[in-house]
Design an enzyme around this catalytic site. Structure first.
Site, PDB file in Angstrom:
ATOM      1  N   LYS A  20       6.868   7.380  -6.157  1.00  0.00           N
ATOM      2  CA  LYS A  20       6.304   7.260  -4.807  1.00  0.00           C
ATOM      3  C   LYS A  20       7.142   6.324  -3.943  1.00  0.00           C
ATOM      4  CE  LYS A  20       1.625   8.091  -6.574  1.00  0.00           C
ATOM      5  NZ  LYS A  20       0.424   7.395  -7.083  1.00  0.00           N
ATOM      6  N   GLY A  65      -2.401   9.171  -2.013  1.00  0.00           N
ATOM      7  CA  GLY A  65      -3.569  10.034  -1.805  1.00  0.00           C
ATOM      8  C   GLY A  65      -3.806  10.393  -0.356  1.00  0.00           C
ATOM      9  N   GLY A 122     -11.630   8.118 -16.878  1.00  0.00           N
ATOM     10  CA  GLY A 122     -10.788   9.153 -16.282  1.00  0.00           C
ATOM     11  C   GLY A 122      -9.786   8.615 -15.266  1.00  0.00           C
ATOM     12  N   LYS A 167       4.589  14.105  -6.670  1.00  0.00           N
ATOM     13  CA  LYS A 167       5.610  13.052  -6.481  1.00  0.00           C
ATOM     14  C   LYS A 167       6.720  13.116  -7.525  1.00  0.00           C
ATOM     15  CE  LYS A 167       2.102  11.262  -8.937  1.00  0.00           C
ATOM     16  NZ  LYS A 167       0.676  11.552  -8.859  1.00  0.00           N
ATOM     17  N   ILE A 218      -4.134   8.430   2.271  1.00  0.00           N
ATOM     18  CA  ILE A 218      -3.610   7.557   3.333  1.00  0.00           C
ATOM     19  C   ILE A 218      -2.410   8.253   3.980  1.00  0.00           C
ATOM     20  CG2 ILE A 218      -2.664   5.280   3.872  1.00  0.00           C
ATOM     21  CD1 ILE A 218      -3.768   4.301   1.167  1.00  0.00           C
TER      22      ILE A 218
END
Length: 428
Positions: A205, A134, A187, A105, A136
């Site tokens: 995004k 991700g 993480g 992105k 979707i």
């Protein structure tokens, strides 16, 4: 059967996930498309590193240009991130006549317009479903599924790190720094979390979603961006009491004099589905004229979720379903982005005041002076010095006016701290 030969740049989380999903699902992909996908070569930083995927049938190289210049390759998957080397590699691949699929992105937010022009000129495909939310399929939904609709607005939780932090703060009453440390340990957040917590990742995004939704060029530099690091447990408690949840939203909206592009903490009514999107999940709410409101929900990150979007793009190239022009980028229209001062919204303000008699009437007096009506007000004594928190929600007002109210309160003798100011978004 036809064979499509693929080269990969980067075998980290996403690249490794792509290989795993392709190896697991290659038979069903072949059955659906009649094409066999062959992974030929992968560019990595260190060939000796242990990986999450089996690379025994793939040539590994530490020279990424060997991938983009490889004569046999039809498609290059760019999964290394960043926009220095990545941009050079993508340009070289396009110039070599190879299709591009990327999850990057930052690359698209900063250089998408020029890379798309180059891809159109060289007649190759440039696809990036995986760059937003991700797994979707939101880019396909906006570009194809909703193509009969005029899209009015897009509002989304498009950064999992920020959503995880705000969810944890709300559910466990912990403060921002505390949860951020945990997100880093798990993480979910990088060592330098600036991109996520200050809204830069979400702004990349959002600029992509807006370009597709409104058929314009990408205008990342025009996105008004505000992070979540100043959100406190007090804000969350007061918002909860007023019936709201605080989410870090990206909002793109058609208005009379152009479009609004903004990323900021936002109070959302608890009755909204998007208020219930918790943890690292992502969701995008689209308002369009024919369908009305639709919500797209799912995993916004992770190896297999993102791999799912990369492979969906690969299938598109095989089936030749989408053209590069899905983005209205043929027109490369420049639509005016409304200045933040002029944006009209409801607002939440939180004040810390010395609890002197008549302070409430002084506060309401300041709102009256600016012709702004107060929707709701809560007052709570907070300490033995008789200081009190006051939380206020306003009617619709321009950012400029509410900033002037904030300044007037901060300049008054009863004020004890900087006034917190957060947007309230009505999403129906």
């Amino acid at each position: 059967n036809t064979i499509m030969k693929v080269g990969i740049l980067g075998l980290g989380t996403v690249g490794g996930g792509v290989i795993n999903v392709l190896q697991k699902n290659s038979a069903s992909i072949e059955r659906r498309t009649g094409v066999q996908i062959e992974l030929v070569i992968a560019g990595v930083r260190d060939v000796t590193k242990k990986r999450i995927c089996d690379t025994s049938n793939i040539k590994l190289t530490e020279d990424p240009f060997e991938v983009v210049n490889h004569p046999d390759i039809d498609v290059v998957l760019e999964l290394i991130g960043g926009f220095g080397l990545a941009k050079e590699l993508v340009e070289a691949a396009i110039n070599n006549g190879k299709h591009i699929i990327t999850a990057n992105k930052a690359l698209i937010g900063n250089h998408g317009n020029e890379l798309m022009k180059l891809a159109n000129k060289k007649q190759v495909r440039f696809l990036f479903e995986a760059s937003v939310a991700g797994g979707i399929p939101i880019i396909k939904a906006l570009g194809q599924g909703l193509s009969a609709n005029n899209i009015e607005s897009v509002a989304g939780i498009i950064n999992g790190t920020g959503n995880f932090i705000l969810t944890d703060m709300k559910e466990k009453g912990r403060d921002f720094d505390d949860v951020l440390k945990e997100a880093q340990a798990l993480g979910y957040a990088e060592e330098d979390p600036t991109f996520d917590i200050e809204g830069i990742d979400a702004a990349h995004k959002l600029s992509i979603l807006a370009a597709i939704a409104f058929g314009t060029e990408i205008q990342f530099s025009k996105v008004y961006t505000q992070g979540i690091s100043k959100i406190t447990t007090e804000d969350i408690l007061h918002a909860t009491e007023l019936g709201y949840t605080i989410k870090h939203l990206g909002i793109a909206k058609r208005v009379e004099d152009g479009i609004e592009l903004r990323v900021h903490p936002t109070l959302v009514s608890n009755s909204q589905l998007i208020a219930q999107v918790d943890g690292v999940m992502n969701a995008v709410m689209v308002k369009s004229d024919a369908l009305g409101t639709s919500l797209y929900y799912g995993a916004g990150a992770g190896d297999e979720a993102t791999a799912s979007a990369v492979i969906a793009d690969l299938n598109d190239i095989i089936n030749n379903q989408t053209s590069n022009h899905i983005l209205g980028w043929k027109s490369q229209e420049k639509i005016n982005v409304v200045d933040n001062d002029a944006i009209v919204s409801e607002f939440f303000l939180r004040l810390l005041v010395s609890d002197i008699k008549g302070v409430l009437s002084k506060v309401t007096g300041i709102f009256n002076d600016h012709n702004v009506s107060i929707e709701a007000l809560i007052q709570k004594q907070v300490d033995e010095n008789k200081n009190a928190h006051i939380a206020i929600t306003t009617d619709r007002v321009s950012t400029k006016t509410v900033m002037n109210i904030k300044k007037a309160i901060e300049a008054s003798d009863f004020n004890q701290a900087e006034v917190q100011l957060i947007h309230i978004e009505l999403l129906d």
